[in-house]
Design a protein around this motif. Sequence first.
Motif, PDB file in Angstrom:
ATOM      1  N   ILE A  61     -55.866 -35.436  28.731  1.00 28.15           N
ATOM      2  CA  ILE A  61     -57.151 -34.844  28.338  1.00 28.15           C
ATOM      3  C   ILE A  61     -58.185 -36.087  27.766  1.00 28.15           C
ATOM      4  O   ILE A  61     -59.202 -36.562  28.416  1.00 28.15           O
ATOM      5  CB  ILE A  61     -57.308 -33.759  27.787  1.00 28.15           C
ATOM      6  N   ARG A  62     -57.659 -36.829  26.581  1.00 28.28           N
ATOM      7  CA  ARG A  62     -58.226 -37.769  25.876  1.00 28.28           C
ATOM      8  C   ARG A  62     -58.414 -38.969  26.924  1.00 28.28           C
ATOM      9  O   ARG A  62     -59.383 -39.662  26.992  1.00 28.28           O
ATOM     10  CB  ARG A  62     -57.351 -38.509  24.823  1.00 28.28           C
ATOM     11  N   ALA A 109     -58.600 -39.047  30.211  1.00 26.29           N
ATOM     12  CA  ALA A 109     -59.444 -38.729  31.148  1.00 26.29           C
ATOM     13  C   ALA A 109     -60.982 -38.606  30.815  1.00 26.29           C
ATOM     14  O   ALA A 109     -61.540 -38.952  31.623  1.00 26.29           O
ATOM     15  CB  ALA A 109     -59.086 -36.922  31.904  1.00 26.29           C
ATOM     16  N   LEU A 110     -61.010 -38.343  29.594  1.00 27.00           N
ATOM     17  CA  LEU A 110     -62.290 -38.552  29.091  1.00 27.00           C
ATOM     18  C   LEU A 110     -62.917 -39.799  28.465  1.00 27.00           C
ATOM     19  O   LEU A 110     -63.915 -40.009  28.112  1.00 27.00           O
ATOM     20  CB  LEU A 110     -62.397 -37.246  27.716  1.00 27.00           C
ATOM     21  N   ASN A 163     -60.086 -39.217  37.009  1.00 29.69           N
ATOM     22  CA  ASN A 163     -60.229 -38.585  35.588  1.00 29.69           C
ATOM     23  C   ASN A 163     -59.942 -36.999  35.882  1.00 29.69           C
ATOM     24  O   ASN A 163     -59.451 -36.559  34.814  1.00 29.69           O
ATOM     25  CB  ASN A 163     -61.434 -38.980  35.154  1.00 29.69           C
ATOM     26  N   LYS A 164     -60.544 -36.376  36.674  1.00 28.29           N
ATOM     27  CA  LYS A 164     -60.413 -34.824  36.932  1.00 28.29           C
ATOM     28  C   LYS A 164     -58.854 -34.514  37.067  1.00 28.29           C
ATOM     29  O   LYS A 164     -58.459 -33.628  36.633  1.00 28.29           O
ATOM     30  CB  LYS A 164     -61.261 -34.512  38.459  1.00 28.29           C
ATOM     31  N   GLU A 185     -56.348 -36.134  35.747  1.00 22.49           N
ATOM     32  CA  GLU A 185     -55.633 -36.195  34.482  1.00 22.49           C
ATOM     33  C   GLU A 185     -55.962 -35.073  33.656  1.00 22.49           C
ATOM     34  O   GLU A 185     -55.050 -34.610  32.802  1.00 22.49           O
ATOM     35  CB  GLU A 185     -56.036 -37.505  33.829  1.00 22.49           C
ATOM     36  N   PHE A 186     -57.523 -34.695  33.856  1.00 18.10           N
ATOM     37  CA  PHE A 186     -57.915 -33.561  32.766  1.00 18.10           C
ATOM     38  C   PHE A 186     -57.048 -32.227  33.016  1.00 18.10           C
ATOM     39  O   PHE A 186     -56.586 -31.531  32.519  1.00 18.10           O
ATOM     40  CB  PHE A 186     -59.454 -33.439  33.153  1.00 18.10           C
TER      41      PHE A 186
END
Length: 188
Positions: free
Chosen positions: A85-86, A88-89, A162-163, A165-166
């Motif tokens: 998440i990190r 991805a963001l 990124n979505k 990975e999140f």
Amino acid sequence: MSLFELFIIAVGLSMDAFAVAVCKGLSMKTMDKRKAVIIGTYFGGFQAFMPLIGYLVGARFEQKISFIDHWIAFFLLCFIGGNMIREALSSEEEEVNDSINVKEMFVLSVATSIDALVVGITFACLGIHNIEFGIGFIGVTTFFLAMVGVKVGNVFGKKYKNKAEFVGGMILILMGLKILLEHLGIIG
């Protein structure tokens, strides 16, 4: 562990490989099916091999840590998911190219499968004995999702990296929470 739970874990683990495959597809001028198969084979192979190594290491310590195995699984899956998440963001841009040389694919495959090593340790802690099926399932799932990632990257670009990975990170955190709550008797 049910087949559905294994599928959810396999998809969660595959999201790093999917994200890198999206980047590979993004850098291709036209979709190259041969490269997509090679990329899928590298990622799927390593996603299957790393949990086996983790399982073999974890099995040596299973008896000594069985009383806290659910906590270990919870923290490991949350740690892996949190890192995904990190990333991805994060606003850091990754270098993108369509190279599939052995050295680069080896490094990318190891980097995207470290979390699978930890999941293998988790499988040993949970006493899962049908590891052959589990690692094969994870490998095949990753193989197909990596090939899809190449296509998605080639067609849609960075939009889904990124979505993915999140979502993968959230899946792993939720699976860790489920394991913990089951072992504490909060859910059945």
